[in-house]
Design a protein around this motif. Structure first.
Motif, PDB file in Angstrom:
ATOM      1  N   GLY A  10     -10.624   3.559 -12.286  1.00  0.00           N
ATOM      2  CA  GLY A  10      -9.296   3.980 -11.866  1.00  0.00           C
ATOM      3  C   GLY A  10      -9.000   3.712 -10.409  1.00  0.00           C
ATOM      4  O   GLY A  10      -8.071   4.275  -9.847  1.00  0.00           O
ATOM      5  N   GLU A  11      -9.783   2.847  -9.752  1.00  0.00           N
ATOM      6  CA  GLU A  11      -9.549   2.538  -8.349  1.00  0.00           C
ATOM      7  C   GLU A  11      -8.529   1.414  -8.239  1.00  0.00           C
ATOM      8  O   GLU A  11      -8.455   0.527  -9.077  1.00  0.00           O
ATOM      9  N   PHE A  12      -7.756   1.482  -7.123  1.00  0.00           N
ATOM     10  CA  PHE A  12      -6.746   0.451  -6.891  1.00  0.00           C
ATOM     11  C   PHE A  12      -7.383  -0.728  -6.163  1.00  0.00           C
ATOM     12  O   PHE A  12      -8.087  -0.554  -5.174  1.00  0.00           O
ATOM     13  N   HIS A  13      -7.140  -1.917  -6.669  1.00  0.00           N
ATOM     14  CA  HIS A  13      -7.625  -3.134  -6.034  1.00  0.00           C
ATOM     15  C   HIS A  13      -6.417  -4.019  -5.732  1.00  0.00           C
ATOM     16  O   HIS A  13      -5.814  -4.578  -6.641  1.00  0.00           O
ATOM     17  N   GLY A  14      -6.086  -4.107  -4.467  1.00  0.00           N
ATOM     18  CA  GLY A  14      -4.950  -4.920  -4.066  1.00  0.00           C
ATOM     19  C   GLY A  14      -5.301  -6.397  -4.002  1.00  0.00           C
ATOM     20  O   GLY A  14      -6.412  -6.806  -4.349  1.00  0.00           O
ATOM     21  N   PRO A  15      -4.385  -7.221  -3.546  1.00  0.00           N
ATOM     22  CA  PRO A  15      -4.621  -8.667  -3.453  1.00  0.00           C
ATOM     23  C   PRO A  15      -5.647  -8.986  -2.378  1.00  0.00           C
ATOM     24  O   PRO A  15      -5.850  -8.210  -1.438  1.00  0.00           O
ATOM     25  N   SER A  16      -6.274 -10.126  -2.508  1.00  0.00           N
ATOM     26  CA  SER A  16      -7.246 -10.564  -1.504  1.00  0.00           C
ATOM     27  C   SER A  16      -7.136 -12.070  -1.324  1.00  0.00           C
ATOM     28  O   SER A  16      -6.478 -12.772  -2.097  1.00  0.00           O
ATOM     29  N   ILE A  17      -7.821 -12.551  -0.305  1.00  0.00           N
ATOM     30  CA  ILE A  17      -7.776 -13.978  -0.012  1.00  0.00           C
ATOM     31  C   ILE A  17      -8.430 -14.791  -1.118  1.00  0.00           C
ATOM     32  O   ILE A  17      -8.210 -16.003  -1.233  1.00  0.00           O
ATOM     33  N   SER A  18      -9.211 -14.147  -1.976  1.00  0.00           N
ATOM     34  CA  SER A  18      -9.858 -14.859  -3.089  1.00  0.00           C
ATOM     35  C   SER A  18      -8.833 -15.399  -4.085  1.00  0.00           C
ATOM     36  O   SER A  18      -9.150 -16.297  -4.873  1.00  0.00           O
ATOM     37  N   ASP A  19      -7.612 -14.864  -4.065  1.00  0.00           N
ATOM     38  CA  ASP A  19      -6.560 -15.376  -4.944  1.00  0.00           C
ATOM     39  C   ASP A  19      -6.304 -16.865  -4.716  1.00  0.00           C
ATOM     40  O   ASP A  19      -5.841 -17.573  -5.616  1.00  0.00           O
ATOM     41  N   PHE A  20      -6.579 -17.325  -3.491  1.00  0.00           N
ATOM     42  CA  PHE A  20      -6.294 -18.710  -3.133  1.00  0.00           C
ATOM     43  C   PHE A  20      -7.502 -19.626  -3.362  1.00  0.00           C
ATOM     44  O   PHE A  20      -7.459 -20.808  -3.012  1.00  0.00           O
ATOM     45  N   SER A 205       1.100  -4.909  -8.140  1.00  0.00           N
ATOM     46  CA  SER A 205      -0.170  -4.288  -8.498  1.00  0.00           C
ATOM     47  C   SER A 205      -0.074  -2.772  -8.350  1.00  0.00           C
ATOM     48  O   SER A 205      -0.596  -2.019  -9.177  1.00  0.00           O
ATOM     49  N   ALA A 206       0.590  -2.324  -7.276  1.00  0.00           N
ATOM     50  CA  ALA A 206       0.779  -0.891  -7.082  1.00  0.00           C
ATOM     51  C   ALA A 206       1.609  -0.303  -8.216  1.00  0.00           C
ATOM     52  O   ALA A 206       1.326   0.801  -8.705  1.00  0.00           O
ATOM     53  N   THR A 207       2.630  -1.032  -8.653  1.00  0.00           N
ATOM     54  CA  THR A 207       3.448  -0.569  -9.781  1.00  0.00           C
ATOM     55  C   THR A 207       2.599  -0.376 -11.026  1.00  0.00           C
ATOM     56  O   THR A 207       2.680   0.646 -11.720  1.00  0.00           O
ATOM     57  N   HIS A 208       1.779  -1.377 -11.331  1.00  0.00           N
ATOM     58  CA  HIS A 208       0.899  -1.302 -12.492  1.00  0.00           C
ATOM     59  C   HIS A 208      -0.067  -0.115 -12.374  1.00  0.00           C
ATOM     60  O   HIS A 208      -0.312   0.617 -13.341  1.00  0.00           O
ATOM     61  N   PHE A 209      -0.622   0.081 -11.192  1.00  0.00           N
ATOM     62  CA  PHE A 209      -1.588   1.154 -10.960  1.00  0.00           C
ATOM     63  C   PHE A 209      -0.948   2.528 -11.139  1.00  0.00           C
ATOM     64  O   PHE A 209      -1.486   3.398 -11.832  1.00  0.00           O
ATOM     65  N   PHE A 210       0.211   2.734 -10.497  1.00  0.00           N
ATOM     66  CA  PHE A 210       0.881   4.027 -10.600  1.00  0.00           C
ATOM     67  C   PHE A 210       1.314   4.334 -12.026  1.00  0.00           C
ATOM     68  O   PHE A 210       1.218   5.468 -12.489  1.00  0.00           O
ATOM     69  N   LEU A 211       1.784   3.313 -12.729  1.00  0.00           N
ATOM     70  CA  LEU A 211       2.386   3.528 -14.042  1.00  0.00           C
ATOM     71  C   LEU A 211       1.345   3.665 -15.157  1.00  0.00           C
ATOM     72  O   LEU A 211       1.436   4.567 -15.994  1.00  0.00           O
ATOM     73  N   PHE A 212       0.333   2.803 -15.149  1.00  0.00           N
ATOM     74  CA  PHE A 212      -0.586   2.755 -16.283  1.00  0.00           C
ATOM     75  C   PHE A 212      -1.938   3.410 -16.017  1.00  0.00           C
ATOM     76  O   PHE A 212      -2.653   3.731 -16.968  1.00  0.00           O
ATOM     77  N   THR A 213      -2.303   3.564 -14.745  1.00  0.00           N
ATOM     78  CA  THR A 213      -3.593   4.181 -14.451  1.00  0.00           C
ATOM     79  C   THR A 213      -3.460   5.655 -14.117  1.00  0.00           C
ATOM     80  O   THR A 213      -4.124   6.501 -14.711  1.00  0.00           O
ATOM     81  N   LEU A 214      -2.585   5.973 -13.163  1.00  0.00           N
ATOM     82  CA  LEU A 214      -2.407   7.364 -12.766  1.00  0.00           C
ATOM     83  C   LEU A 214      -1.461   8.105 -13.703  1.00  0.00           C
ATOM     84  O   LEU A 214      -1.726   9.230 -14.111  1.00  0.00           O
ATOM     85  N   GLY A 215      -0.337   7.456 -14.029  1.00  0.00           N
ATOM     86  CA  GLY A 215       0.631   8.074 -14.939  1.00  0.00           C
ATOM     87  C   GLY A 215       1.237   9.342 -14.373  1.00  0.00           C
ATOM     88  O   GLY A 215       1.180   9.603 -13.164  1.00  0.00           O
ATOM     89  N   SER A 219       4.426   7.991 -11.749  1.00  0.00           N
ATOM     90  CA  SER A 219       5.326   6.947 -12.247  1.00  0.00           C
ATOM     91  C   SER A 219       6.565   6.809 -11.379  1.00  0.00           C
ATOM     92  O   SER A 219       7.193   5.736 -11.339  1.00  0.00           O
ATOM     93  N   ALA A 220       6.929   7.885 -10.685  1.00  0.00           N
ATOM     94  CA  ALA A 220       8.075   7.806  -9.771  1.00  0.00           C
ATOM     95  C   ALA A 220       7.785   6.828  -8.633  1.00  0.00           C
ATOM     96  O   ALA A 220       8.672   6.079  -8.192  1.00  0.00           O
ATOM     97  N   LEU A 221       6.530   6.822  -8.161  1.00  0.00           N
ATOM     98  CA  LEU A 221       6.148   5.858  -7.121  1.00  0.00           C
ATOM     99  C   LEU A 221       6.136   4.437  -7.681  1.00  0.00           C
ATOM    100  O   LEU A 221       6.410   3.486  -6.950  1.00  0.00           O
ATOM    101  N   ALA A 222       5.832   4.312  -8.972  1.00  0.00           N
ATOM    102  CA  ALA A 222       5.865   2.993  -9.608  1.00  0.00           C
ATOM    103  C   ALA A 222       7.268   2.409  -9.539  1.00  0.00           C
ATOM    104  O   ALA A 222       7.441   1.213  -9.293  1.00  0.00           O
ATOM    105  N   ALA A 223       8.270   3.260  -9.756  1.00  0.00           N
ATOM    106  CA  ALA A 223       9.658   2.792  -9.670  1.00  0.00           C
ATOM    107  C   ALA A 223       9.974   2.298  -8.262  1.00  0.00           C
ATOM    108  O   ALA A 223      10.648   1.277  -8.080  1.00  0.00           O
ATOM    109  N   GLY A 224       9.471   3.024  -7.264  1.00  0.00           N
ATOM    110  CA  GLY A 224       9.715   2.617  -5.881  1.00  0.00           C
ATOM    111  C   GLY A 224       9.039   1.310  -5.530  1.00  0.00           C
ATOM    112  O   GLY A 224       9.655   0.421  -4.929  1.00  0.00           O
ATOM    113  N   SER A 225       7.750   1.170  -5.906  1.00  0.00           N
ATOM    114  CA  SER A 225       7.034  -0.069  -5.587  1.00  0.00           C
ATOM    115  C   SER A 225       7.623  -1.252  -6.354  1.00  0.00           C
ATOM    116  O   SER A 225       7.664  -2.378  -5.849  1.00  0.00           O
TER     117      SER A 225
END
Length: 263
Positions: A10-20, A205-215, A219-225
């Protein structure tokens, strides 16, 4: 790219330079390993060829909507970049390379906001560096063609400067003209596309995390992100167009300086 969720505790993993630096796919071209970003570049190139082939295949005196749109794009580069800075004669000479450069950068940039693709074709250094080298070679060619004997002399020893100052001015002119230009062209385009990708991935990614992981009430923060993600997507469209314009117009400026009468 979305955040990892429950499988990571349930930890949040944001983007990293490995994406490139994506994994190599299952095939190579001419011995060069092909990655996801390369496929995106191939798709963008195919889109450019298809659009301009269809838009110019059957030119009509009274153009249809699609032909008009293609002509507007071509006229934008011709009028506002090539001829505006270089005049009609030199503008026509360098129009093919400026047009190719503008639309290549534009289409490669826009892949960064297209769902599923989600990364710009210009977000790895090879593409901006190649384009910068083409710009570099073009303006040097233009200067030598205009004044074979005096181009480098006038570039490194500008008129009106007292001779004793050349010991300071000449190294600075060499660095600014022949080193800084390709470096800044490369880094400006590359960094804008990298930052744009990282910001978009962060928001969604934050939207996905707030909505599907934390719930729950998270979910209100998911709407904002998600709202920030949509807003930044619109901003990235502007950046994609602006970076294509800036890169192309700077190339035209360098050519204009190279063919100036003083050379």
């Amino acid at each position: 790219m979305i955040a990892k969720t429950a499988e990571d505790g349930g930890e949040f993993h944001g983007p990293s330079i490995s994406d490139f630096f994506p994994d190599v796919l299952f095939f190579t071209i001419a011995g060069i390993p092909v990655t996801r970003i390369h496929l995106i570049q191939f798709l963008a190139t195919a889109a450019i060829v298809l659009i301009f082939t269809l838009g110019t295949r059957r030119m009509q005196v009274v153009p249809g909507r699609f032909q008009s749109l293609v002509e507007m794009g071509l006229d934008f580069v011709r009028v506002n970049i090539a001829e505006d800075l270089l005049g009609k004669k030199d503008g026509q000479r360098f129009l093919p390379i400026l047009t190719t450069m503008f639309f290549m950068i534009l289409f490669f940039n826009l892949t960064g906001i297209i769902p599923v693709l989600n990364i710009a074709g210009t977000s790895i250094v090879a593409v901006p560096l190649l384009l910068a080298l083409i710009s570099y070679v073009t303006f040097i060619y233009a200067g030598i063609k205009k004044s074979p004997k005096n181009f480098f002399k006038n570039s490194l020893f500008p008129s009106g400067v007292p001779p004793f100052l050349y010991i300071i001015v000449t190294p600075l002119e060499f660095i600014s003209t022949f080193i800084i230009r390709p470096v800044t062209l490369t880094l400006r385009l590359l960094m804008n596309m990298i930052v744009g990708h990282l910001m978009l991935v962060l928001f969604f990614s934050a939207t996905h995390f707030f909505l599907f992981t934390l719930g729950g009430w998270w979910s209100a923060l998911a709407a904002g992100s998600f709202a920030f993600g949509l807003a930044f997507t619109l901003f990235e469209i502007l950046v994609a167009v602006l970076q294509a314009y800036v890169f192309t117009i700077l190339t035209a400026v360098y050519i204009q300086l190279a063919v100036a009468e003083e050379h």
